[in-house]
Design a protein around this motif. Structure first.
Motif, PDB file in Angstrom:
ATOM      1  N   THR A 236       0.880  -1.178   0.000  1.00  0.00           N
ATOM      2  CA  THR A 236       0.000   0.000   0.000  1.00  0.00           C
ATOM      3  C   THR A 236       0.907   1.214   0.000  1.00  0.00           C
ATOM      4  O   THR A 236       1.650   1.434   0.960  1.00  0.00           O
ATOM      5  CB  THR A 236      -0.901   0.025   1.246  1.00  0.00           C
ATOM      6  N   ILE A 237       0.884   1.969  -1.058  1.00  0.00           N
ATOM      7  CA  ILE A 237       1.801   3.102  -1.207  1.00  0.00           C
ATOM      8  C   ILE A 237       1.150   4.135  -2.118  1.00  0.00           C
ATOM      9  O   ILE A 237       0.276   3.796  -2.922  1.00  0.00           O
ATOM     10  CB  ILE A 237       3.172   2.640  -1.771  1.00  0.00           C
ATOM     11  N   GLY A 238       1.585   5.375  -1.995  1.00  0.00           N
ATOM     12  CA  GLY A 238       1.104   6.428  -2.883  1.00  0.00           C
ATOM     13  C   GLY A 238       0.473   7.588  -2.137  1.00  0.00           C
ATOM     14  O   GLY A 238       0.496   8.726  -2.611  1.00  0.00           O
ATOM     15  N   GLY A 239      -0.118   7.314  -0.966  1.00  0.00           N
ATOM     16  CA  GLY A 239      -0.778   8.385  -0.226  1.00  0.00           C
ATOM     17  C   GLY A 239       0.161   9.503   0.169  1.00  0.00           C
ATOM     18  O   GLY A 239      -0.184  10.687   0.067  1.00  0.00           O
ATOM     19  N   ASN A 240       1.370   9.137   0.598  1.00  0.00           N
ATOM     20  CA  ASN A 240       2.339  10.165   0.986  1.00  0.00           C
ATOM     21  C   ASN A 240       2.963  10.847  -0.232  1.00  0.00           C
ATOM     22  O   ASN A 240       3.403  11.995  -0.145  1.00  0.00           O
ATOM     23  CB  ASN A 240       3.441   9.551   1.853  1.00  0.00           C
ATOM     24  N   ASP A 241       3.012  10.134  -1.347  1.00  0.00           N
ATOM     25  CA  ASP A 241       3.574  10.732  -2.557  1.00  0.00           C
ATOM     26  C   ASP A 241       2.749  11.921  -3.021  1.00  0.00           C
ATOM     27  O   ASP A 241       3.290  12.894  -3.558  1.00  0.00           O
ATOM     28  CB  ASP A 241       3.654   9.684  -3.675  1.00  0.00           C
ATOM     29  N   ILE A 242       1.451  11.845  -2.828  1.00  0.00           N
ATOM     30  CA  ILE A 242       0.593  12.961  -3.245  1.00  0.00           C
ATOM     31  C   ILE A 242       0.167  13.825  -2.058  1.00  0.00           C
ATOM     32  O   ILE A 242      -0.534  14.819  -2.238  1.00  0.00           O
ATOM     33  CB  ILE A 242      -0.645  12.461  -4.014  1.00  0.00           C
ATOM     34  N   GLY A 243       0.588  13.439  -0.844  1.00  0.00           N
ATOM     35  CA  GLY A 243       0.310  14.266   0.337  1.00  0.00           C
ATOM     36  C   GLY A 243      -1.122  14.225   0.816  1.00  0.00           C
ATOM     37  O   GLY A 243      -1.685  15.261   1.211  1.00  0.00           O
ATOM     38  N   LEU A 244      -1.731  13.038   0.857  1.00  0.00           N
ATOM     39  CA  LEU A 244      -3.150  12.935   1.199  1.00  0.00           C
ATOM     40  C   LEU A 244      -3.468  13.474   2.591  1.00  0.00           C
ATOM     41  O   LEU A 244      -4.453  14.204   2.781  1.00  0.00           O
ATOM     42  CB  LEU A 244      -3.606  11.475   1.118  1.00  0.00           C
ATOM     43  N   VAL A 245      -2.667  13.115   3.588  1.00  0.00           N
ATOM     44  CA  VAL A 245      -2.962  13.566   4.942  1.00  0.00           C
ATOM     45  C   VAL A 245      -2.861  15.088   5.034  1.00  0.00           C
ATOM     46  O   VAL A 245      -3.709  15.752   5.648  1.00  0.00           O
ATOM     47  CB  VAL A 245      -2.034  12.888   5.964  1.00  0.00           C
ATOM     48  N   GLY A 246      -1.835  15.648   4.410  1.00  0.00           N
ATOM     49  CA  GLY A 246      -1.689  17.097   4.415  1.00  0.00           C
ATOM     50  C   GLY A 246      -2.853  17.795   3.737  1.00  0.00           C
ATOM     51  O   GLY A 246      -3.318  18.848   4.202  1.00  0.00           O
ATOM     52  N   VAL A 247      -3.334  17.206   2.655  1.00  0.00           N
ATOM     53  CA  VAL A 247      -4.495  17.765   1.962  1.00  0.00           C
ATOM     54  C   VAL A 247      -5.713  17.743   2.891  1.00  0.00           C
ATOM     55  O   VAL A 247      -6.458  18.727   2.999  1.00  0.00           O
ATOM     56  CB  VAL A 247      -4.789  16.981   0.672  1.00  0.00           C
ATOM     57  N   ALA A 248      -5.906  16.607   3.572  1.00  0.00           N
ATOM     58  CA  ALA A 248      -7.043  16.497   4.480  1.00  0.00           C
ATOM     59  C   ALA A 248      -6.963  17.521   5.604  1.00  0.00           C
ATOM     60  O   ALA A 248      -7.967  18.167   5.949  1.00  0.00           O
ATOM     61  CB  ALA A 248      -7.114  15.082   5.053  1.00  0.00           C
TER      62      ALA A 248
END
Length: 285
Positions: free
Chosen positions: A114-126
């Motif tokens: 499971t990878i990719g969420g940090n590459d696009i910055g999902l938590v920061g966006v949220a």
């Protein structure tokens, strides 16, 4: 799952000797890769040897390992990991972690990632979508991020090539392994649940739509690269951050159980692990 299925079936096989039955499990070498969505930050108990990765012994890879009867299990998922950390070391608060692909061998049978969420910055966006006050006070993160074009959608679409290269690297290290890509869940329901979670309705829909877009990219690239994609959005519907404490799989901005904000909790890890095991078609339990 054509290559993995015989191994899993063999793990459940029974060898009969006279009137006595003895289980004869085949060897199953399983390696788990990924970021915090797999690692399980703050869920008890945390692995002390790799404390910097905030990895739980009750995360979904551990659940899956037990269900498929893995005879060798190496979990190198690490909170904060990006796709770069498959092939390069990752800095953590307890020191550097080796590249995750170092855990793979030519004899590895099963790899999950499971990878990719940090590459696009999902938590920061949220976090950037949090609004303490209701509309019209404050500013919509959707309006801000889509002015002149959807910035997050562009990042997700561009990430496809990097993810494809990551899967190629996994295949090169573990050529006989079945590679299973597990996506990201349904974190928030349509319209959100303001003010329980301080994200406006349209921003909640934008966030989950972005997660869905990332899952779509992960699924397409997985299919193109001969990997299996497991979509956990459908089974996690109704278990989002707005759900009652006894039903939620994901914690909100203020966690109601021992887990990191905006991440799966122990219930979620159990649910995800069980769903992935079911998707493989065989469970030892």
């Amino acid at each position: 799952m054509r290559r993995l299925l015989p191994v899993l079936l063999a793990a459940l096989s029974i060898t009969w000797t006279g009137t006595a039955a003895a289980a004869a499990p085949a060897e199953l070498e399983y390696v788990a890769l990924g970021d915090s969505a797999a690692a399980g930050p703050l869920i008890p108990a945390q692995e002390l040897m790799d404390l910097g990765c905030l990895r739980s012994t009750r995360n979904w890879p551990s659940v899956l390992a037990a269900k498929v009867g893995a005879t060798t299990f190496r979990d190198v998922s690490c909170s904060g990991a990006t796709t770069d950390h498959l092939t390069t070391s990752q800095s953590t608060f307890t020191g550097p972690q080796p590249p995750q692909l170092d855990a793979l061998t030519p004899t590895t049978d099963l790899v999950t990632i499971t990878i990719g969420g940090n590459d696009i910055g999902l938590v920061g966006v949220a976090l950037g979508c949090v609004n303490v006050f209701p509309e019209p006070l404050g500013m919509s993160c959707k309006d801000r991020l889509t002015a002149g074009g959807d910035q997050i959608a562009a990042k997700i679409d561009a990430y496809a090539a990097e993810f494809a290269a990551g899967l190629d690297a996994v295949k090169a290290r573990a050529p006989r392994a079945e590679v299973v890509v597990v996506g990201y869940g349904t974190y928030i329901r349509p319209g959100g649940c303001y003010p329980k979670e301080p994200i406006w309705a349209r921003d909640a829909d934008y966030l989950q739509a972005s997660v869905h877009r990332l899952n779509t990219v992960l699924g397409k690239v997985s299919a193109d690269r001969g990997a299996t994609f497991v979509d956990i959005e459908p089974p996690s519907v109704g278990h989002d951050v707005c759900a009652p404490i006894t039903e939620k799989w994901f914690e909100g901005l203020v966690p109601t159980s021992a887990a990191a904000p905006l991440h799966p909790n122990a219930r979620g890890m159990a649910g995800i692990g069980g769903f992935v095991a079911g998707s493989l078609g065989v469970s030892r339990l």
